[in-house]
Design a protein around this motif. Structure first.
Motif, short mmCIF file in Angstrom:
data_model
loop_
_atom_site.label_atom_id
_atom_site.label_comp_id
_atom_site.label_asym_id
_atom_site.label_seq_id
_atom_site.Cartn_x
_atom_site.Cartn_y
_atom_site.Cartn_z
N THR A 2 19.60 -6.16 16.51
CA THR A 2 20.48 -7.74 16.49
C THR A 2 18.77 -8.63 16.42
O THR A 2 17.95 -8.12 15.62
N ALA A 3 19.47 -9.31 14.82
CA ALA A 3 19.00 -10.85 14.16
C ALA A 3 17.73 -11.47 15.60
O ALA A 3 18.21 -11.26 16.13
N ALA A 4 16.51 -11.20 15.05
CA ALA A 4 15.76 -11.94 15.98
C ALA A 4 14.71 -12.73 15.47
O ALA A 4 14.35 -12.79 14.25
N ALA A 5 14.57 -13.78 16.12
CA ALA A 5 13.68 -15.43 15.95
C ALA A 5 13.32 -15.31 17.01
O ALA A 5 13.90 -16.01 17.91
N LEU A 6 11.59 -15.28 17.32
CA LEU A 6 10.77 -15.57 18.47
C LEU A 6 10.37 -17.11 18.22
O LEU A 6 10.03 -17.26 17.59
N GLY A 131 9.90 8.98 2.17
CA GLY A 131 10.64 8.08 2.27
C GLY A 131 9.83 6.80 3.69
O GLY A 131 10.03 7.11 4.32
N THR A 132 10.50 5.55 3.09
CA THR A 132 10.63 5.23 3.77
C THR A 132 11.85 3.78 4.12
O THR A 132 12.51 3.66 2.58
N TYR A 133 12.68 3.54 5.16
CA TYR A 133 13.98 3.04 5.16
C TYR A 133 14.07 1.58 5.79
O TYR A 133 13.04 1.46 6.67
N VAL A 134 14.77 0.76 4.94
CA VAL A 134 15.49 -0.33 5.87
C VAL A 134 16.43 -0.29 6.63
O VAL A 134 17.30 0.69 5.98
N CYS A 135 17.02 -0.52 7.59
CA CYS A 135 17.74 -1.87 8.46
C CYS A 135 18.39 -3.31 8.60
O CYS A 135 16.86 -3.34 8.78
N ARG A 136 19.09 -3.74 7.30
CA ARG A 136 19.47 -5.36 7.62
C ARG A 136 19.52 -5.13 8.76
O ARG A 136 20.83 -4.88 9.22
N PRO A 137 19.89 -6.14 9.62
CA PRO A 137 19.92 -6.98 11.13
C PRO A 137 21.82 -6.90 10.19
O PRO A 137 21.92 -7.65 9.00
N GLY A 138 22.82 -6.66 11.86
CA GLY A 138 23.80 -6.48 10.82
C GLY A 138 24.81 -4.99 10.83
O GLY A 138 25.92 -5.65 10.73
N THR A 139 23.95 -4.67 10.33
CA THR A 139 24.60 -3.32 9.78
C THR A 139 23.91 -2.04 10.52
O THR A 139 23.10 -2.07 11.16
N SER A 140 24.14 -0.79 10.46
CA SER A 140 23.79 0.10 10.92
C SER A 140 23.58 0.92 10.01
O SER A 140 22.94 2.05 10.46
N SER A 141 23.49 1.22 8.91
CA SER A 141 22.82 2.01 7.89
C SER A 141 21.82 1.32 6.74
O SER A 141 21.02 0.53 7.02
N TRP A 142 20.88 2.79 7.02
CA TRP A 142 19.64 2.35 6.54
C TRP A 142 19.81 3.28 5.08
O TRP A 142 20.37 3.62 4.10
N TRP A 143 18.90 2.14 4.17
CA TRP A 143 18.67 2.28 2.59
C TRP A 143 17.14 2.54 2.66
O TRP A 143 16.63 2.11 2.93
N ARG A 144 17.11 3.88 1.61
CA ARG A 144 16.06 3.43 1.07
C ARG A 144 15.19 3.19 0.25
O ARG A 144 15.60 2.88 -1.38
N LEU A 145 14.50 2.91 0.43
CA LEU A 145 13.22 2.15 -0.81
C LEU A 145 13.18 2.48 -1.85
O LEU A 145 13.05 4.33 -1.48
N PRO A 146 12.92 2.86 -3.32
CA PRO A 146 12.24 3.63 -4.20
C PRO A 146 11.49 3.90 -3.68
O PRO A 146 10.59 2.67 -3.70
N PRO A 147 10.83 4.56 -4.04
CA PRO A 147 9.47 5.35 -4.01
C PRO A 147 8.72 4.56 -4.43
O PRO A 147 8.19 4.07 -6.33
N GLY A 148 7.45 4.08 -4.31
CA GLY A 148 6.13 2.96 -4.74
C GLY A 148 7.34 1.48 -4.78
O GLY A 148 5.73 0.82 -4.93
N GLY A 149 7.90 1.09 -4.12
CA GLY A 149 9.48 0.02 -4.19
C GLY A 149 9.49 -0.46 -2.71
O GLY A 149 7.92 -0.46 -2.00
N LEU A 153 11.07 -8.70 3.79
CA LEU A 153 11.30 -8.46 5.14
C LEU A 153 12.05 -9.90 5.22
O LEU A 153 11.75 -10.71 4.72
N ARG A 154 14.09 -9.70 5.73
CA ARG A 154 14.04 -10.62 6.70
C ARG A 154 14.22 -10.30 8.13
O ARG A 154 13.96 -9.25 8.37
N PRO A 155 14.28 -11.90 8.74
CA PRO A 155 14.37 -11.56 10.25
C PRO A 155 15.03 -10.25 11.38
O PRO A 155 16.21 -10.35 10.50
N GLY A 156 14.41 -9.52 12.01
CA GLY A 156 15.34 -9.04 12.44
C GLY A 156 15.52 -7.28 11.83
O GLY A 156 16.00 -6.60 11.85
N MET A 157 15.00 -7.07 10.80
CA MET A 157 15.34 -5.81 9.83
C MET A 157 14.48 -5.04 10.66
O MET A 157 13.30 -4.96 10.79
N ALA A 158 15.25 -3.33 11.00
CA ALA A 158 14.00 -2.63 10.92
C ALA A 158 14.01 -1.74 10.52
O ALA A 158 14.73 -1.51 9.11
#
Ligand code: ZN
Length: 174
Positions: A2-6, A131-149, A153-158
């Motif tokens: 969930t996107a979250a802005a505290l 690897g380091t993975y990110v999941c954008r708010p509102g989606t359920s798929s994980w995306w791997r950063l390129p090595p060293g990439g 970060l956007r609000p709510g990103m996991a």
């Protein structure tokens, strides 16, 4: 996810050891210091359109917080190094970043970094093995950063590092 802005200051933690960096920003009508690109003040929400947009130097406010899956909060007033042995990183040795130890066999000794760059919170993979993975708010798929990439970060990103997860909560909606 969930996107979250505290609310601003909700989780603000005093950090006497982290001197606030000077950045370029603009003040709203109520004297709150903001990202020059902000359309609305991050503190009071007032429109910035009528303000003169000549950036001036000021102390960067806390940009938000990163919360680990065990509840650990990392106030975004400084850089962090995440890994199994983060103290071995040069940035930690020089005092530029704080170490965050993640005990997990899938986590590299120095796995990733959280770097404040101007008004941006950047996630950097430190050439990790798994690897380091990110999941954008509102989606359920994980995306791997390129090595060293890296990415901003956007609000709510996991973020997933080994079997550990963390989430970025912004005080600024953008
Ligand atoms: Zn304001």
């Amino acid at each position: 996810v969930t996107a979250a802005a505290l609310p601003v200051g909700a989780l603000e933690v005093p950090e006497p050891f982290a001197p606030r960096q000077q950045v370029l920003g603009v003040y709203c009508k109520n004297s709150h210091f903001n990202d020059p690109q902000a359309t609305y003040c991050a503190i009071c929400g007032i429109g910035m359109a009528q303000m003169t947009r000549v950036p001036v130097r000021g102390s960067r406010p806390q940009l938000g917080v990163v919360i680990l899956d065990d509840g650990t909060m990392l106030p975004l007033v400084r850089d962090y190094v995440l890994g199994r042995a983060p103290n071995t990183a040069a940035a930690v040795a020089s005092g530029q970043a704080a170490p965050v130890q993640l005990t997990d066999p899938l986590v590299s000794r120095v796995h990733a970094r959280v770097v404040l760059q101007g008004w941006e919170v950047r996630l950097v993979d430190a050439g990790s093995t798994n690897g380091t993975y990110v999941c954008r708010p509102g989606t359920s798929s994980w995306w791997r950063l390129p090595p060293g990439g890296s990415l901003a970060l956007r609000p709510g990103m996991a973020v997933a590092i080994g079997s550990r997860q963390l989430r970025y909560h912004s005080y600024r909606n953008r």
